[in-house]
Design a protein around this motif. Structure first.
Motif, short mmCIF file in Angstrom:
data_model
loop_
_atom_site.label_atom_id
_atom_site.label_comp_id
_atom_site.label_asym_id
_atom_site.label_seq_id
_atom_site.Cartn_x
_atom_site.Cartn_y
_atom_site.Cartn_z
N ARG A 9 34.35 9.86 42.12
CA ARG A 9 34.23 10.98 43.07
C ARG A 9 32.97 10.80 43.89
O ARG A 9 31.93 10.41 43.36
CB ARG A 9 34.09 12.31 42.32
N VAL A 10 33.06 11.12 45.17
CA VAL A 10 31.86 11.13 46.03
C VAL A 10 31.89 12.43 46.82
O VAL A 10 32.91 13.12 46.86
CB VAL A 10 31.84 9.91 46.99
N ALA A 11 30.76 12.76 47.45
CA ALA A 11 30.72 13.99 48.25
C ALA A 11 31.63 13.81 49.45
O ALA A 11 31.60 12.79 50.13
CB ALA A 11 29.29 14.26 48.70
N GLY A 12 32.47 14.82 49.70
CA GLY A 12 33.36 14.76 50.86
C GLY A 12 32.89 15.74 51.93
O GLY A 12 31.74 16.19 51.91
N GLU A 13 33.79 16.07 52.83
CA GLU A 13 33.44 16.99 53.91
C GLU A 13 33.28 18.42 53.41
O GLU A 13 33.95 18.82 52.46
CB GLU A 13 34.56 16.98 54.97
N ALA A 14 32.42 19.18 54.05
CA ALA A 14 32.23 20.61 53.79
C ALA A 14 32.16 20.95 52.29
O ALA A 14 32.98 21.68 51.76
CB ALA A 14 33.35 21.42 54.44
N ASP A 15 31.19 20.39 51.63
CA ASP A 15 30.97 20.62 50.19
C ASP A 15 32.13 20.14 49.32
O ASP A 15 32.16 20.42 48.12
CB ASP A 15 30.75 22.12 49.88
N GLY A 16 33.08 19.47 49.93
CA GLY A 16 34.24 19.06 49.15
C GLY A 16 33.97 17.77 48.39
O GLY A 16 32.86 17.25 48.37
#
Ligand SMILES: [Zn+2]
Ligand SMILES: [Zn+2]
Length: 346
Positions: free
Chosen positions: A333-340
């Motif tokens: 898992r990595v940080a996605g868009e808008a805290d996702g």
């Protein structure tokens, strides 16, 4: 009166079939074993099976159908068609804690004065019953984090809220259905085989002399996957282990929670293994060199099948596959868009 035209005749035949399918029906599978086909309120899953197995002066009921207005009448009717009555149930065993398999257990137990046996990992059912809003908001949070947009999520919540629990409570588990527990019937003793994956509480019942397998939703006649996500670390991994466990039994006839009984048990195990392997292979390819949210991955993984009606189910399945690859050290898992949250190859 005008003669009905061909299209009219086929329309009325269709209506008649749909009508007939909306009511409970019982049929003998073997001497002393009956399939009770019960209607369900779900569009993609129109029926489920419960089974009655002769036991002394009554029968063991394996699974019960969902609980909703009219559902007891369907069970009564199905039993009546094979000469049985609800009151003659001597024991209820549930293959797993999904509404279509244990929904009416509490009512039948009350009427027949018998016990309900179920696997102890049924917390996915009881937490849902105790605090449905908390479970719903947890699922919503995961969906939001995984990039599901607001509009389809809202539609899903509305449909969910409108449905009700489909399970009658209080549901008391008199005995935990774990390996070593035996279910005595006129067809012999059935033993308990733990088969988590579809649900953490899933078990199959096995009668070795007759090579019978009450397979619940672990193995269905039509190969179709479903994983209860959020109650264990790796439902896909559990499912694959459960397939091997069941394969080793060398059963000859499987009586499943939906659809007709089937004989080629090994073929069904292999088809499930191949389906899982295919999805994992595709997911690995999608993650190689790209970072995508689970919501972006689901339609690429399932293509046209990822439609409105099946979206939530296939999204959950995507999450289960991702968790499996994560466990195997193949995805992270990595940080996605808008805290996702997004996913990429490890
Ligand atoms: Zn199920
Ligand atoms: Zn089911």
């Amino acid at each position: 009166m005008a003669k009905p035209t061909q299209p009219e005749r086929s329309r009325s035949l269709q209506r008649w079939r749909a009508e007939r399918d909306r009511i409970g029906r019982g049929e003998r599978v073997l001497p002393g074993l009956w399939r009770l086909r019960l209607p369900l309120p779900w569009p993609g899953v129109p029926h489920c099976n419960a089974y009655a197995i002769a036991a002394g002066d009554g029968f063991v009921l394996v699974d019960t159908g969902a609980s909703e207005p009219g559902s007891m009448g369907h069970l009564e009717r199905a039993l009546e068609q094979v000469g049985l009555r609800v009151e003659d149930a001597r024991l209820i065993v549930c293959t797993h804690a999904h509404a279509d398999h244990c929904g009416q257990a509490a009512i039948v137990a009350e009427r027949a004065g018998c016990e309900v046996w179920m696997h102890p990992r049924a917390d996915h059912l009881f937490k849902q019953a105790e605090d449905p809003e908390a479970v719903l908001s947890r699922r919503l949070e995961i969906a939001r984090q995984s990039g599901v947009p607001a509009a389809p999520l809202e539609r899903w919540v509305q449909a969910r809220r409108g449905q009700g629990p489909l399970v009658s409570f209080p549901l008391e588990i008199a005995r935990e259905l774990v390996p070593g527990v035996e279910v005595e019937t006129d067809l012999g003793t059935f033993s308990v085989i733990e088969t988590p994956g579809h649900a953490p509480s899933h078990v199959c019942l096995h009668q070795p002399d007759r090579r019978l397998l009450m397979s619940g939703d672990h193995l269905l006649g039509r190969v179709s996957l479903y994983f209860d996500v959020g109650w264990s670390d790796d439902p896909v991994g559990e499912f694959l282990q459960s397939l091997e466990r069941v394969d080793a039994l060398d059963a000859r006839l499987a009586l499943s929670g939906h659809g007709r009984p089937f004989t080629d048990v090994r073929g069904h195990v292999e088809a499930n293994q191949a389906l899982v392997a295919g999805h994992l292979e595709k997911l690995r390819a999608l993650l190689a060199g790209e970072t995508l949210s689970a919501f972006e991955l689901a339609p690429r993984l399932f293509g046209e099948a990822f439609a409105a009606a099946t979206g939530a189910w296939l999204f959950t399945e995507t999450m289960a596959f991702l968790k499996h690859l994560e466990r195997r050290g193949e995805a992270r898992r990595v940080a996605g868009e808008a805290d996702g949250e997004a996913w990429t190859a490890a």
